[in-house]
Scaffold this active site. Structure first.
Site, short mmCIF file in Angstrom:
data_model
loop_
_atom_site.label_atom_id
_atom_site.label_comp_id
_atom_site.label_asym_id
_atom_site.label_seq_id
_atom_site.Cartn_x
_atom_site.Cartn_y
_atom_site.Cartn_z
N HIS A 76 54.19 62.35 51.17
CA HIS A 76 52.87 62.38 50.54
C HIS A 76 52.47 63.85 50.63
CE1 HIS A 76 48.61 60.44 50.10
NE2 HIS A 76 48.47 61.76 49.99
N THR A 127 59.08 65.82 55.94
CA THR A 127 59.34 64.55 56.62
C THR A 127 58.39 63.45 56.16
OG1 THR A 127 57.87 65.13 58.45
CG2 THR A 127 60.20 65.71 58.70
N HIS A 163 51.35 67.42 51.20
CA HIS A 163 50.37 67.95 52.17
C HIS A 163 50.56 69.45 52.28
CE1 HIS A 163 54.01 66.56 54.19
NE2 HIS A 163 53.88 67.59 55.02
N ASP A 166 47.01 68.62 62.45
CA ASP A 166 48.42 68.24 62.66
C ASP A 166 48.61 67.84 64.12
OD1 ASP A 166 51.30 69.03 61.00
OD2 ASP A 166 51.41 68.57 63.14
P1 AMP Z 1 56.35 67.98 56.91
O1 AMP Z 1 57.46 68.15 57.92
O2 AMP Z 1 56.08 69.19 56.08
O3 AMP Z 1 56.55 66.73 56.07
O4 AMP Z 1 55.03 67.79 57.75
C1 AMP Z 1 54.65 66.60 58.33
C2 AMP Z 1 53.66 66.96 59.40
O5 AMP Z 1 52.93 65.81 59.75
C3 AMP Z 1 54.30 67.50 60.69
O6 AMP Z 1 53.82 68.82 60.95
C4 AMP Z 1 53.85 66.50 61.76
O7 AMP Z 1 53.54 67.13 62.99
C5 AMP Z 1 52.61 65.88 61.11
N1 AMP Z 1 52.30 64.54 61.54
C6 AMP Z 1 53.14 63.48 61.67
N2 AMP Z 1 52.48 62.38 62.06
C7 AMP Z 1 51.17 62.75 62.18
C8 AMP Z 1 49.97 62.06 62.56
N3 AMP Z 1 49.97 60.74 62.90
N4 AMP Z 1 48.82 62.76 62.59
C9 AMP Z 1 48.80 64.08 62.27
N5 AMP Z 1 49.89 64.77 61.89
C10 AMP Z 1 51.06 64.12 61.85
ZN ZN Z 2 50.78 58.38 50.52
#
Ligand code: AMP
Ligand code: ZN
Length: 111
Positions: A98, A95, A100, A32
Site C-alpha cells: 500500500h 514490504t 507509503h 513508523d
Molecule cells: P517498506 O519496507 O518501504 O514497505 O516500509 C514498510 C514500513 O512499515 C517499515 O518501515 C516498517 O517499519 C513499517 N511498519 C510495519 N508495520 C507497522 C505498523 N504496524 N505500524 C507502523 N509502521 C509499521
Molecule cells: Zn491498503
C-alpha cells in the site's frame, strides 16, 4: 493483495493501532514502528494503491498532496529539511504493498 488483507488499510480503518501524526479526508500519516531517524513518519493515501507509480497514474494530485504533508511535518519537527522515500518493489525493500512515503527528519541525516 486485496485491500482486505492490507496492513495499512487496516491501520487507516483503525483496526490496527497506530500513532497518528496527521490526517485529512484523503490522507493518513503515522509513526513508523521501527524508526530509522529521530522522526520517521509514513504518509499513506486512504485509497489503496500498490505503489507510487500506480498512485501517480491514478491520482497525481494526491501524490502532490503527500509531498505537501511531508513538508509540513518537516517544518514542524525540524527546520523544513527531510528525506522522502518510496520503496517500490520487493527488490527495493518494499514490504507493504500500500503506497507509503517514508518521511525522515528531525535531525541531520547521513548522506
Ligand atoms: P517498506 O519496507 O518501504 O514497505 O516500509 C514498510 C514500513 O512499515 C517499515 O518501515 C516498517 O517499519 C513499517 N511498519 C510495519 N508495520 C507497522 C505498523 N504496524 N505500524 C507502523 N509502521 C509499521
Ligand atoms: Zn491498503
Amino acid at each position: 493483495m486485496t485491500t482486505n488483507d492490507c496492513l495499512f488499510c487496516k491501520i487507516i480503518a483503525g483496526e490496527i493501532p497506530s500513532t497518528k501524526v496527521y490526517e485529512d479526508e484523503t490522507t493518513y500519516a503515522f509513526k513508523d514502528i521501527n524508526p530509522k531517524a529521530k522522526v520517521h513518519v509514513l504518509i499513506v493515501p486512504r485509497t489503496h494503491y500498490a505503489n507510487v507509480a500506480e498512485l501517480a497514474k491514478a491520482d497525481p494530485a494526491e501524490l502532490a498532496h503527500i509531498v505537501e504533508v511531508a513538508q509540513s511535518i518537516a517544518d514542524k519537527e525540524f527546520h523544513g529539511d527531510y528525506r522522502l522515500i518510496f520503496n517500490t518493489g520487493l527488490d527495493a525493500g518494499q514490504t507493504v504493498f500500500h503506497v507509503h512515503a517514508h518521511v525522515l527528519t528531525g535531525e541531520q541525516l547521513d548522506e
